[in-house]
Every structure is written in C-alpha cells, then in structure tokens.
Design an enzyme around this catalytic site. Structure first.
Site, mmCIF file in Angstrom:
data_model
loop_
_atom_site.group_PDB
_atom_site.id
_atom_site.type_symbol
_atom_site.label_atom_id
_atom_site.label_comp_id
_atom_site.label_asym_id
_atom_site.label_seq_id
_atom_site.Cartn_x
_atom_site.Cartn_y
_atom_site.Cartn_z
ATOM 1 N N HIS A 422 0.821 -1.214 0.000
ATOM 2 C CA HIS A 422 0.000 0.000 0.000
ATOM 3 C C HIS A 422 0.853 1.261 0.000
ATOM 4 O O HIS A 422 2.070 1.232 0.229
ATOM 5 C CB HIS A 422 -0.971 -0.001 1.191
ATOM 6 C CG HIS A 422 -0.308 0.029 2.539
ATOM 7 N ND1 HIS A 422 0.090 1.184 3.174
ATOM 8 C CD2 HIS A 422 0.015 -0.983 3.398
ATOM 9 C CE1 HIS A 422 0.614 0.899 4.348
ATOM 10 N NE2 HIS A 422 0.595 -0.408 4.512
ATOM 11 N N CYS A 441 2.949 -5.111 6.808
ATOM 12 C CA CYS A 441 2.609 -4.835 5.417
ATOM 13 C C CYS A 441 3.755 -4.090 4.723
ATOM 14 O O CYS A 441 4.688 -3.615 5.360
ATOM 15 C CB CYS A 441 1.321 -4.028 5.328
ATOM 16 S SG CYS A 441 -0.171 -5.017 5.624
#
Length: 526
Positions: A422, A441
C-alpha cells in the site's frame, strides 16, 4: 559381488562397514546397482575412472554453491583415491566401498543442488513459498552421468534456473580467492562516536582506505599516502560506492552502519552468500513472465515483466518484532481511496492505549469507532476506564484520504497473513536507510506508477482517472484482468546483471540460524 553384500546388510552392518562414511541414499543405490547387476559404475580396471575423478573435483567445488564438501564423503574418497592412484592395490571390498561412496555422493549432492540441504520448516522465521517436487529423477541423472560421461552437466542441470544463481556462484568463487589475500587487512576498525566526514582525521582512516582499495571501491588512488589519517574527498567517493553496494545511504559519512559493513571480511561474505544461495534453491523453478518481487532485506519492490524490471520502488517493511513473512500469493484487485480497519494487534498495542490517554487521538487520526454491524459509536459514550486491550467490543476504522495509514491506494493479494502492499502518508520515511518500520505490510514509494502498470491492459483507466480515483475520498475497488504473482523474499546478498555484489544487513537476524544449519553434519537421510 562385494557391492551387493555391502548394501544388502542390515542397518547396523552397513553403518559398521562405512562408519563415518555412512550411506544416505541406500534405497536409491539398491535400485541403481540391482539394475546393473551390482557392477561398479565408477571404476576402470580397478582404478577410479575419469567420471570418478570429475565427481571428486565437483565435490571439492561444491563450496562454490555454498555447500560443505565434507558432506559428500570427500575425506573417505580422498583416502581411497590417493592409495589407488599411487598404485596401491585396493581390496575388492575397498573398491566396492569407493564405488558406493561415489554413487551416494552424487545422489546427495544432486539432491542438495536441486532443493537445498536445509528444509525451511526447520527455521524460526516464516518461509511459506511452495517447494519443488521431492524427486527430480535423481537415479536417471546418475545413470545418464555415467552412460554419457557428463557428470558435470547432469549435476549442473539441477542448479536453480534463475540467472542470479550463477552470478552468485561466480561471486562466491571470487570471495574464496580473495579470502587468501585479505589476511593483512584490519577488519576490526572501531566505530567513531560521531560519523567521520571529509577533512577529518582518525586513526582508522588508513585501514578503511585499504579495505576500500581491496574491494575496488577506491581505485587510482595516489601512491605514498597509505598512512595519512585524513579522510579526503577522493576516498569519500569510494565510500559512497561501497555504501551503495551495501544498501546504505550514500552520504559519504563514516558512521556506525558503514564501519560495521566495512568490517565484514571475505569470510563473512562467503557465509552470507552461502545462506542466500540456499534460499534460492528452495524456490520453485517456475518461470514467471510477469510478477511483483519484494525483497524484505533490500527494502524494495520490483515489477518484472519478461525479465525486464519495469518499476523499482523503495519499500518499507515490517519491524523486527512485526516481521514481514516470506510467502507468495496472487494479486487480484486494488482499492483506491481505501479505508483502514485497524488490525487487532495494532488496535490492542497502539490505538487503545493512545485513546485512553487522549480521546482526541481519534479525531486527529480521523478514526471512527464502529460496532460489528457497521453502526458508528460515539467515543464519548464509551466507559474507557473499563476498557482494556482484551475487552474492546468494537472496531476502529480510518476514513479515506491522504491522512489514511494506507495512503491513497492498496494492492491486494489475499493471504492468511493479512499482508498487502500500500501507499503511505509518511513519505519522508522512504529516505531513511533503515526502513523496517511497518507492522508487517509493505509500503511503497511509487504506488501510482504500480497502479498504472497493473491497469495498463484496461484503457479506461488512464493516468487522469487513476489520479482522480486516488484523490476521490471514496473507496473504489478495481479487479485486475489477470492475477499477478507476488513473491516476498528475504535476500541479504545477490549479484546483479552487471555482476556487482549487493550486500544487505540481516535486519531480521535470520542468516546466522541458517548458516549454522548448513554447517551442521548431516543426519541419516535414508
């Protein structure tokens, strides 16, 4: 028939006969020798054949694959070979032992070249990439090696198919050669209290200069200045080249991270190459035409199509206590202007303690509290004094926008780890050398460019539409026309297409564990 007698005895008899040269592939060898009426495969007139000599050389050279030659009966074979080649007459049993040891060494080396010596499940860290098939027709390879007299070709055919592996093999060979020339250098230079900059003097400067010259990061340096303790501008250019190869910020300053990297001698880099070549052997040989590759230790993401890197982006990965796992999955969709539902771990460890200190934290972060039916809850209506990390009956969701922890777009490849790629609002972090900063992440510096590439086969998603969707403040999901493989790896050493060695810090302290397992004596594999 000595071969048959040696192989058909019970386990204790075989162990007693071979002692330290125990047999690892006995069941395979029974099949191999029974199909050739228990005739030797590696002897010629009671002497080691050319193929036998070639195999011994390949065993010696297995160190260039990051393996341990002693694992493949080298000591026992050397003893028998030297006696035979000095015209000593070996007994029938000794000749049979030599033949069996050679066949067993071939099988074991072939297996290790193909799928590695260590199984990833024996490691503490997560390695969740599908392994290769167990048996790449090893007996067929052994038969072909002898029938076609091409032992080297049959063994080398089991190398990983990635070009990077052969480049790393050449680098490792070079390090072994350089190890002999490195003994006169000082590899224990102290770290200064403050980073050294050009114009400053320090006692370790001459030793560091010698190391830079040794690695060829500093060339054409003026003669007669070897003992000068001043850090000059020419030397700084060598430091920058060294920093780039080691994934450090190329600022030319001699600080802690740079000095520690400079103190790695060829033996340390041999060890680093060993563990990373083993990791490559674990990977399936499937050739991918298009994929996303994340190297955790390099803090990077690459989008690769037909072996061309179309996009390289700096990345931020998991902190040491929230490590990004090694796995592969398929990217199937992306989300523009995403909301962010705070994961349980972050909710417990970060958000709830922050809110209990200051309820205004939620407004600053533009977060809403929702019950599990999606209904918004007024935070002031909650008795926070009775809330703990383990009894919070709600979820917390952050609204879309530039403030959102996921930035303006997220790229989804569903997996059991709930890890994805992301954007991030904290753009300044990409300029840090150490980017192990996330909760697992992967944040990337070039999310717009990745979205463009992924949607290049959907003409309606042009540059303007992508930018508008990212800035809209309204969540929008776009399904990819084809799923894109995502591979998340952990490599602390590799050689690039120009044969430049790239060395990275072992941010998750995983190299030492694997190195120890690689160097352990083998257990019985039969």
């Amino acid at each position: 028939m000595e071969i048959r007698a040696l192989l058909e005895g019970d386990e204790s008899q075989v162990s007693m006969e071979f002692q330290a040269g125990r047999i690892y592939s006995r069941s395979y060898l029974l099949t191999f020798y029974s199909e050739r009426a228990f005739l030797p495969g590696w002897l010629e007139e009671s002497k080691p054949s050319c193929e036998a000599l070639e195999l011994r050389l390949l065993i010696q050279q297995s160190k260039f694959d990051g393996l341990v030659p002693a694992d493949y009966h080298l000591e026992q074979l050397n003893f028998l070979f030297e006696r035979s080649l000095s015209d000593e007459i070996l007994t029938e049993k000794e000749l049979a032992k030599m033949d069996i040891l050679l066949s067993d060494a071939f099988m074991l080396l072939a297996k290790h070249l193909y799928q590695g010596k260590v199984h990833p499940e024996h490691l503490e860290g997560i390695w969740d990439i599908q392994s290769k098939e167990d048996d790449p027709r090893l007996l067929e390879k052994l038969n072909l090696a002898l029938a076609k007299q091409n032992v080297r070709q049959q063994l080398f055919s089991l190398h990983p198919k990635f070009p990077i592996y052969q480049r790393m093999r050449q680098s490792l060979k070079k390090y072994y050669e350089m190890e002999q020339a490195s003994t006169g250098l000082n590899w224990k230079n102290p770290v200064p209290e403050e980073p050294l900059e050009p114009g400053q003097a320090a006692t370790q400067i001459p030793a560091i200069r010698d190391i830079l010259i040794f690695w060829k990061d500093l060339e054409n340096y003026a003669q007669g200045v070897g003992e000068i303790e001043v850090y000059d501008s020419l030397m700084m250019e060598g430091v920058k080249r060294f920093q780039l190869r080691n994934g450090l910020l190329p600022d030319g300053k001699l600080g802690k991270a740079t000095i520690e990297a400079l103190n790695q001698d060829p033996k340390a880099l041999i060890d680093k190459a060993m563990v990373n070549m083993e990791r490559l052997r674990w990977l399936p040989d499937t050739t991918l035409q298009e994929f996303v590759l994340v190297n955790i230790a390099n803090y990077s993401m690459d989008y690769i199509r037909e072996r061309d890197t179309l996009l390289h982006s700096n990345a931020i990965v998991g902190q040491s206590y929230r490590k990004t796992p090694v796995f592969n999955a398929e990217m199937s969709y992306l989300v523009f202007s995403p909301t962010w539902t705070v994961p349980p771990t972050i909710l417990k460890n970060d958000v709830i303690p922050a809110v209990k200190k200051d309820i205004g934290y939620l407004a600053v972060k533009r977060m809403k509290i929702l019950d599990f039916s999606g209904r918004e809850i007024d935070p002031k209506a909650i008795n926070w004094s009775g809330i703990s990390r383990n009894n919070f009956p709600y979820m917390v969701r952050q609204t879309p926008g530039r403030h959102n922890a996921l930035g303006l777009v997220k790229f989804m490849f569903p997996n059991k780890y709930n890890v994805y790629i992301h954007d991030t609002p904290s753009r300044e972090l990409f300029f840090r050398a150490d980017r192990a900063l996330s909760s697992g992440c992967i944040r990337i510096q070039k999310p717009f460019e990745l979205a463009q590439l992924l949607l290049s086969d959907q003409p309606l998603w042009n540059e303007e539409r992508i930018r508008n969707a990212m800035e809209s403040g309204k969540e929008q999901t776009v399904t990819l026309k084809k799923k894109i493989p995502v591979i998340i790896l952990y490599l602390t050493f590799w050689s690039d297409g120009a044969f430049r060695e790239n060395i990275r810090r072992d941010i998750y302290s995983r190299d030492g564990e694997l190195l120890k397992l690689l160097q352990l004596p083998l257990i019985h594999e039969n």
